[in-house]
Design a protein around this motif. Structure first.
Motif, PDB file in Angstrom:
ATOM      1  N   ILE A 108     -49.349 -67.760   3.752  1.00 37.08           N
ATOM      2  CA  ILE A 108     -50.620 -67.995   4.747  1.00 37.08           C
ATOM      3  C   ILE A 108     -51.952 -67.494   4.175  1.00 37.08           C
ATOM      4  N   ARG A 109     -52.015 -66.226   3.920  1.00 35.97           N
ATOM      5  CA  ARG A 109     -53.139 -65.527   3.411  1.00 35.97           C
ATOM      6  C   ARG A 109     -53.864 -66.210   2.534  1.00 35.97           C
ATOM      7  N   LEU A 110     -52.966 -66.657   1.224  1.00 35.28           N
ATOM      8  CA  LEU A 110     -53.808 -67.432   0.229  1.00 35.28           C
ATOM      9  C   LEU A 110     -54.047 -68.913   0.368  1.00 35.28           C
ATOM     10  N   SER A 142     -41.267 -77.975  17.343  1.00 39.70           N
ATOM     11  CA  SER A 142     -41.501 -77.647  16.131  1.00 39.70           C
ATOM     12  C   SER A 142     -42.500 -76.431  16.366  1.00 39.70           C
ATOM     13  N   PHE A 143     -42.609 -75.493  15.275  1.00 37.17           N
ATOM     14  CA  PHE A 143     -43.426 -74.357  15.340  1.00 37.17           C
ATOM     15  C   PHE A 143     -44.418 -74.144  14.304  1.00 37.17           C
ATOM     16  N   ARG A 144     -45.663 -74.007  14.605  1.00 34.45           N
ATOM     17  CA  ARG A 144     -46.784 -73.893  13.788  1.00 34.45           C
ATOM     18  C   ARG A 144     -47.354 -72.463  14.246  1.00 34.45           C
ATOM     19  N   THR A 145     -48.417 -72.123  13.206  1.00 43.23           N
ATOM     20  CA  THR A 145     -49.108 -71.065  13.313  1.00 43.23           C
ATOM     21  C   THR A 145     -50.712 -71.540  12.978  1.00 43.23           C
ATOM     22  N   THR A 146     -51.673 -71.232  13.896  1.00 41.20           N
ATOM     23  CA  THR A 146     -53.023 -71.681  13.376  1.00 41.20           C
ATOM     24  C   THR A 146     -53.853 -70.415  12.946  1.00 41.20           C
ATOM     25  N   ILE A 147     -54.598 -70.662  11.957  1.00 39.94           N
ATOM     26  CA  ILE A 147     -55.371 -69.686  11.540  1.00 39.94           C
ATOM     27  C   ILE A 147     -56.774 -69.987  12.301  1.00 39.94           C
ATOM     28  N   PRO A 148     -57.594 -68.835  12.804  1.00 39.97           N
ATOM     29  CA  PRO A 148     -58.600 -69.222  13.427  1.00 39.97           C
ATOM     30  C   PRO A 148     -59.851 -69.256  12.362  1.00 39.97           C
ATOM     31  N   ASP A 149     -60.798 -70.477  12.538  1.00 39.10           N
ATOM     32  CA  ASP A 149     -61.943 -70.286  11.707  1.00 39.10           C
ATOM     33  C   ASP A 149     -62.764 -69.298  11.621  1.00 39.10           C
ATOM     34  N   ASN A 150     -62.773 -68.733  12.904  1.00 39.53           N
ATOM     35  CA  ASN A 150     -63.872 -67.452  12.916  1.00 39.53           C
ATOM     36  C   ASN A 150     -62.993 -66.310  12.856  1.00 39.53           C
ATOM     37  N   GLY A 151     -62.940 -65.552  11.636  1.00 39.34           N
ATOM     38  CA  GLY A 151     -62.002 -64.574  11.251  1.00 39.34           C
ATOM     39  C   GLY A 151     -61.011 -64.647  10.318  1.00 39.34           C
ATOM     40  N   GLY A 152     -60.526 -65.971  10.120  1.00 43.14           N
ATOM     41  CA  GLY A 152     -59.398 -66.109   9.269  1.00 43.14           C
ATOM     42  C   GLY A 152     -58.095 -65.546   9.165  1.00 43.14           C
ATOM     43  N   TYR A 153     -57.683 -65.273   8.121  1.00 45.15           N
ATOM     44  CA  TYR A 153     -56.320 -64.728   8.075  1.00 45.15           C
ATOM     45  C   TYR A 153     -56.292 -63.342   8.514  1.00 45.15           C
ATOM     46  N   ASP A 154     -57.350 -62.410   8.366  1.00 43.44           N
ATOM     47  CA  ASP A 154     -57.308 -60.997   8.737  1.00 43.44           C
ATOM     48  C   ASP A 154     -57.371 -61.101  10.403  1.00 43.44           C
ATOM     49  N   ALA A 155     -58.199 -62.098  11.034  1.00 48.26           N
ATOM     50  CA  ALA A 155     -57.995 -62.008  12.468  1.00 48.26           C
ATOM     51  C   ALA A 155     -56.609 -62.394  13.069  1.00 48.26           C
ATOM     52  N   TRP A 156     -56.173 -63.170  12.345  1.00 45.36           N
ATOM     53  CA  TRP A 156     -54.663 -63.842  12.641  1.00 45.36           C
ATOM     54  C   TRP A 156     -53.687 -62.816  12.511  1.00 45.36           C
ATOM     55  N   TYR A 157     -53.735 -62.120  11.372  1.00 44.98           N
ATOM     56  CA  TYR A 157     -52.664 -61.158  11.136  1.00 44.98           C
ATOM     57  C   TYR A 157     -52.860 -59.813  12.103  1.00 44.98           C
ATOM     58  N   ALA A 158     -54.033 -59.483  12.511  1.00 44.53           N
ATOM     59  CA  ALA A 158     -54.343 -58.379  13.132  1.00 44.53           C
ATOM     60  C   ALA A 158     -53.704 -58.767  14.688  1.00 44.53           C
ATOM     61  N   ALA A 159     -53.783 -59.975  15.126  1.00 46.99           N
ATOM     62  CA  ALA A 159     -53.462 -60.394  16.545  1.00 46.99           C
ATOM     63  C   ALA A 159     -51.891 -60.381  16.351  1.00 46.99           C
ATOM     64  N   ARG A 160     -51.294 -61.011  15.359  1.00 50.08           N
ATOM     65  CA  ARG A 160     -49.767 -60.934  15.368  1.00 50.08           C
ATOM     66  C   ARG A 160     -49.276 -59.521  15.201  1.00 50.08           C
ATOM     67  N   ARG A 161     -49.685 -58.417  14.546  1.00 51.23           N
ATOM     68  CA  ARG A 161     -49.384 -57.278  14.242  1.00 51.23           C
ATOM     69  C   ARG A 161     -49.518 -56.202  15.560  1.00 51.23           C
ATOM     70  N   GLN A 162     -50.624 -56.760  16.509  1.00 56.75           N
ATOM     71  CA  GLN A 162     -50.870 -56.198  17.573  1.00 56.75           C
ATOM     72  C   GLN A 162     -49.513 -56.527  18.494  1.00 56.75           C
TER      73      GLN A 162
END
Length: 383
Positions: A275-277, A129-149
């Motif tokens: 995910i963002r909201l 099964s597949f999940r994505t985890t949003i970090p408590d430190n940085g939230g969605y913006d940090a997660w999306y920046a890592a995915r986009r990179q």
């Protein structure tokens, strides 16, 4: 573990307050049981809607060591809420749950099948099964920046798709947390059309499956429930998704989109915005379920092993036996195994949905024809 394992089969509604508390505590203590499907509330709501449900209460030396909610279809036993239950297993103290084989032996059905078993198993097909985890430190913006990179081309393409949709159809707006029964009926209609278009069994043709989605969405509880997300372009619905959530886990469940807008990737855009909201509301684990759809690798950074297995009595289910044998002989040896696997999975869905033998037979006949046609098409394409 000492002592013989025994089982009592009980009505889900008959669980005592102490048993409900024990179930909830065990689920809360085990990260592998964090999915909403393992919550006692899911079992209770489903048992009020799905026919012939029960809970297996496992004991050793007189002490309760696990709970497994299930449903019966004739002589077959399945996880409660199948075929819509994405994860299932025994709710027990971490590391002490009975194995899949032990559960199958004690429940002693003519057929016992699972497709997303979480827990110990020595047989069956293992998948993830597949999940994505949003970090408590940085939230969605940090997660999306890592995915986009990591996947720049993919996410740039989706950003362009959103801009193009806005230019062609009007402003793009997303809402989550909706609990509108009429909106759910619209999603179910879209899903039914999708099933017809793709030749899959219509799981909403039987009434209890739609009733379950409505019942879960109507349930009022702060840390457990179901809701819908909607993406509109120029005020018109482009994509919807029905999801289940508990604690910090948000499980994407039933997506649907308007086929004419497929080029704009409305389902992917809705997932990204959900995910963002959702992260803003405190959700941290967004679960895409099991299966290897290609798009999941762009989003997911966590996997969990699950097992698909079937424990069968002698012979194939009578509804598909003779028809299947005839189709397999026509298809030839090179396609026989493919057809068998396809039919087995289709039969699991049909058997879970349909509560009468007549409806199961009709569904099996349609499934056999669809599986054969699909295999023949592949053979023709390869030749």
């Amino acid at each position: 573990m000492s002592g013989a394992l025994t089982v009592d089969n009980r009505d889900v509604a008959g669980l005592t307050a102490e048993e409900r508390a024990q179930w909830s505590a065990w689920a809360a203590d085990d990260p592998d049981l964090a999915s909403p499907y393992f919550r006692v509330e899911f079992a209770e709501i489903t048992a009020r809607v799905s026919p012939d449900c029960a809970v297996a209460v496992f004991r050793r030396d007189g002490d309760v060591v696990g709970y497994f909610p299930y449903q019966k279809r004739g002589g077959a036993i399945q996880p409660i809420g199948a075929p819509m239950n994405d994860y299932h297993g025994v709710i027990a103290p971490r590391g002490e749950a009975p194995t899949l084989a032990e559960v199958a032996r004690l429940l002693d059905g003519r057929r016992f099948s699972v497709n997303g078993w979480v827990g110990a198993s020595t047989r069956g097909i293992r998948s993830e099964s597949f999940r994505t985890t949003i970090p408590d430190n940085g939230g969605y913006d940090a997660w999306y920046a890592a995915r986009r990179q990591a996947f720049g081309k993919y996410f740039k393409d989706k950003e362009r798709a959103r801009r193009s949709m806005a230019v062609e159809f009007g402003s793009v707006d997303v809402q989550i947390g909706l609990r509108d029964p009429a909106l759910l009926d619209e999603l179910i209609a879209l899903k039914r059309e999708q099933y017809r278009r793709t030749g899959r069994h219509d799981i909403f043709a039987c009434s209890w499956t739609g009733d379950l989605l409505h019942a879960l969405m109507a349930h009022e509880q702060a840390d457990f429930g179901a809701s819908m997300a909607v993406l509109r372009a120029g005020g018109q619905i482009a994509a919807m998704e029905y999801s289940l959530h508990a604690g910090r886990r948000f499980h994407f469940w039933f997506p649907a989109y308007v086929p004419s807008l497929a080029r704009c990737s409305p389902g992917i855009l809705l997932s990204m915005e959900t995910i963002r909201l959702g992260a803003e509301q405190g959700y941290r684990d967004f679960d895409y379920g099991f299966g290897g759809e290609a798009y999941k690798r762009y989003f997911c950074d966590t996997v969990q092993p699950v097992t698909e297995a079937a424990f069968l009595g002698p012979g194939l289910p009578s509804a598909i036996g003779a028809a299947t044998d005839a189709l397999l002989s026509m298809a030839g040896a090179d396609r026989a195994e493919e057809i068998r696997n396809s039919l087995r999975r289709r039969w699991n869905v049909i058997e879970a949905c349909e509560v009468t033998g007549v409806d199961r037979f009709k569904g099996a006949a349609l499934a056999a024809r669809a599986a054969f046609a699909k295999a023949m098409n592949r053979t023709a394409a390869a030749s």
